[in-house]
Design a protein around this motif. Structure first.
Motif, PDB file in Angstrom:
ATOM      1  N   VAL A 184       0.860  -1.153   0.254  1.00 13.99           N
ATOM      2  CA  VAL A 184      -0.483  -0.286  -0.149  1.00 13.99           C
ATOM      3  C   VAL A 184       1.090   1.011   0.116  1.00 13.99           C
ATOM      4  O   VAL A 184       0.340   2.470  -0.240  1.00 13.99           O
ATOM      5  N   HIS A 185       1.834   1.361  -0.158  1.00 10.01           N
ATOM      6  CA  HIS A 185       2.880   2.213   0.220  1.00 10.01           C
ATOM      7  C   HIS A 185       3.455   2.749  -1.473  1.00 10.01           C
ATOM      8  O   HIS A 185       3.933   4.200  -1.466  1.00 10.01           O
ATOM      9  N   LEU A 186       2.236   2.286  -1.751  1.00 10.56           N
ATOM     10  CA  LEU A 186       2.346   2.567  -3.650  1.00 10.56           C
ATOM     11  C   LEU A 186       1.035   3.851  -3.591  1.00 10.56           C
ATOM     12  O   LEU A 186       1.264   4.592  -5.220  1.00 10.56           O
ATOM     13  N   LEU A 187       0.602   4.120  -2.839  1.00  8.55           N
ATOM     14  CA  LEU A 187      -0.140   5.622  -2.723  1.00  8.55           C
ATOM     15  C   LEU A 187       1.104   6.675  -3.064  1.00  8.55           C
ATOM     16  O   LEU A 187       0.382   7.626  -3.743  1.00  8.55           O
ATOM     17  N   GLY A 188       1.994   6.214  -2.685  1.00 13.27           N
ATOM     18  CA  GLY A 188       3.312   7.973  -3.112  1.00 13.27           C
ATOM     19  C   GLY A 188       3.846   7.438  -4.098  1.00 13.27           C
ATOM     20  O   GLY A 188       4.508   9.095  -4.355  1.00 13.27           O
TER      21      GLY A 188
END
Length: 563
Positions: free
Chosen positions: A323-327
């Motif tokens: 979910v860190h791909l949000l950035g």
């Protein structure tokens, strides 16, 4: 000025500090040094000046050209016999000081900085690992298929809120920490809630032949296996009017996960339908509607849920992997998926649980709040919780000329690869284009063939057997066959899915020792590599029309493939 300020903001400095630095100098490197100096003055005690350091070796940082040509190497081996030299570094994005046990060594064309693995693992060792036998019976049956006997420390800590509640949860943990196991536990929570009756292991098989009267059957016949009745696998009575959505960042990872979940959940006791929804698959709406577990890429699931449908209303769990791909650039797609899910949950008054799985994030609280996760359900585990500790090394290449720089990159890469394979370890070499995978593989093989001792060549070919040659002969690419026959392979998204799977299989079985690949393999495809090399940290951005630095989260993600 905009470019100057954006560079400093990307490194973690505040806007005020970046603007003030611009008023003093127009050079980014000088500005970073000035900002760190100001921060140190503010943090220093006013009553007495800071003590002088015994070792005054302070790096002024590489020039901008050199900083953009760093090579990153990561492995799990123990540190070398080099002496430890504490030093400061002024181009770190969030801090000015590296660990005191950092190791620094210079070469004629490069400088290497090594950070030994964390040694403080006391917190992880204090956790009493949960035995699978202590979990509900259905969990025991499924987890035993997945090879679990006990949960690891991270899984032990988070298993209770996952199995005992329906609250949203965020787990930020290092790569290789068992986050897929956590996702499986959350799936089992949904499955247990859908049971029509309590699941048990009562024997429903026919009466054992040993209990039949010996008067009606010959003793010799009783010993024959064909006369014995076999116990059929017990199926759980599950209401299958539900769906679990697993968002996978990569097609390659989605295919691997579907295979795993089919073996765990597609057979008794669960007997669920597991489907893959990616660019490589074409499913009818009926197939999607009847599936209980769907593994999809963000873009595909975004398209699926733009119009309300019966499938979306059956959703009980949304798992967001990485979910860190949000950035990053694809973050907008993940944002729309999350907001659409929260909106659907509110409008239908049907709770949809969100489980976020992430690498170690500095701002995990902000991500958790975006996912509607309460503070008590945010779990953050630093690097020292990783089951296999990692040593990280950074090599800065001095040469500015392209030909000299490329030679230095290839030379240092081969030195690392040869050192590892001579110790019997497999190596993944990550590059940033499809052509580079072939070129790097070819260069490593040529240097091994030119090695006077011949030891590197023999170690590369140690897994090449007659059976391996038969497997390799079935590969469709001629160049791939030629390299694999010598123990070197390559892997990228332009290959056919069958070729990719075969190369992964050859590497897993130890038949090829070095695999040159793109970032496709960095997102969860587990391969037994003891060492990972990132060959260059400059990636071409088609949007910007220029090379941009590889972000630190991607570096950490690739590092996680080691061990």
């Amino acid at each position: 000025m905009d470019y100057f300020v954006s560079q400093l903001l990307d490194m973690g400095f505040s806007l005020d500090m970046a603007v003030e630095a611009y008023s003093h100098t127009k050079n980014v490197d000088t500005a970073i040094s000035w900002i760190i100096e100001q921060q140190q003055r503010i943090e220093a005690p006013k009553e007495k000046p800071p003590p002088k350091k015994k070792n005054p070796k302070i790096s002024k940082g590489p020039s901008k050209a050199r900083a953009e040509k760093k090579k990153v190497i990561d492995d799990q081996s123990s540190s070398t016999g080099l002496s430890a030299v504490p030093f400061e570094i002024d181009y770190a994005p969030t801090a000015g000081v590296l660990p005191a046990n950092a190791i620094r060594v210079g070469y004629h064309d490069a400088e290497c900085i090594s950070i030994p693995p964390p040694t403080d693992t006391s917190a992880m060792k204090e956790v009493r690992r949960k035995s699978v036998s202590e979990l509900p019976i259905l969990c025991q049956q499924v987890l035993s298929k997945a090879g679990f006997t006990t949960l690891n420390p991270i899984q032990t800590i988070v298993h209770s809120p996952i199995l005992d509640s329906n609250r949203n949860i965020l787990v930020a943990a290092p790569t290789g920490a068992g986050k897929t196991g956590i996702a499986l536990l959350s799936m089992l929570r949904v499955i247990i809630s859908q049971l029509n009756e309590e699941f048990s292991l009562e024997d429903e098989a026919e009466e054992d032949v040993s209990s039949i009267s010996r008067q009606s059957i010959n003793y010799q016949e009783k010993l024959e296996p064909k006369k014995r009745s076999k116990r059929s696998p017990h199926k759980a009575n599950i209401d299958k009017n539900f769906q679990i959505i697993y968002i996978s960042p990569m097609k390659a990872l989605a295919g691997e996960l579907v295979g795993k979940f089919k073996s765990y959940l597609g057979s008794p006791p669960c007997c669920l339908s597991v489907k893959e929804v990616t660019g490589d698959t074409h499913l009818a709406s009926k197939d999607i509607d009847t599936a209980q577990v769907i593994v999809a890429t963000p873009e595909k699931y975004d398209i699926m849920t733009r119009r309300p449908s019966t499938e979306s209303s059956k959703t009980r769990l949304l798992i967001l992997d990485e979910v860190h791909l949000l950035g990053e650039e694809r973050g907008a797609v993940l944002e729309s998926i999350v907001m659409r899910t929260l909106r659907l949950s509110e409008s239908t008054q049907s709770p949809i649980r969100i489980l976020g799985l992430s690498a170690t994030l500095p701002n995990y609280q902000e991500v958790g709040r975006f996912l509607s996760v309460s503070d008590e359900d945010m779990f953050y585990f630093p690097a020292n919780w990783r089951p296999v500790p990692l040593r990280q090394s950074f090599v800065a290449i001095y040469d500015a000329a392209y030909k000299l720089q490329k030679e230095s990159f290839d030379s240092h890469t081969f030195n690392i690869v040869s050192e590892e394979i001579l110790q019997g370890r497999q190596v993944l070499v990550f590059v940033h284009s499809r052509n580079s995978t072939i070129e790097s593989g070819r260069d490593i093989l040529m240097r091994a063939l030119k090695d006077a001792s011949g030891s590197a060549k023999s170690m590369l070919e140690k897994g090449i057997t007659k059976k391996a040659l038969e497997q390799i002969s079935k590969l469709s690419l001629v160049e791939l066959r030629q390299l694999c026959e010598r123990g070197v392979g390559f892997h990228h998204g332009g290959m056919t899915a069958w070729d990719r799977r075969q190369v992964e299989k050859l590497f897993k079985e130890g038949k090829i020792q070095v695999l040159c690949c793109t970032a496709t393999l960095a997102w969860g495809v587990n391969l037994p590599a003891a060492t990972v090399v990132i060959k260059g940290t400059q990636v071409y951005s088609s949007d910007k029309g220029q090379y941009v630095p590889l972000d630190i989260l991607s570096v950490q993600q690739i590092f996680g493939r080691a061990g």
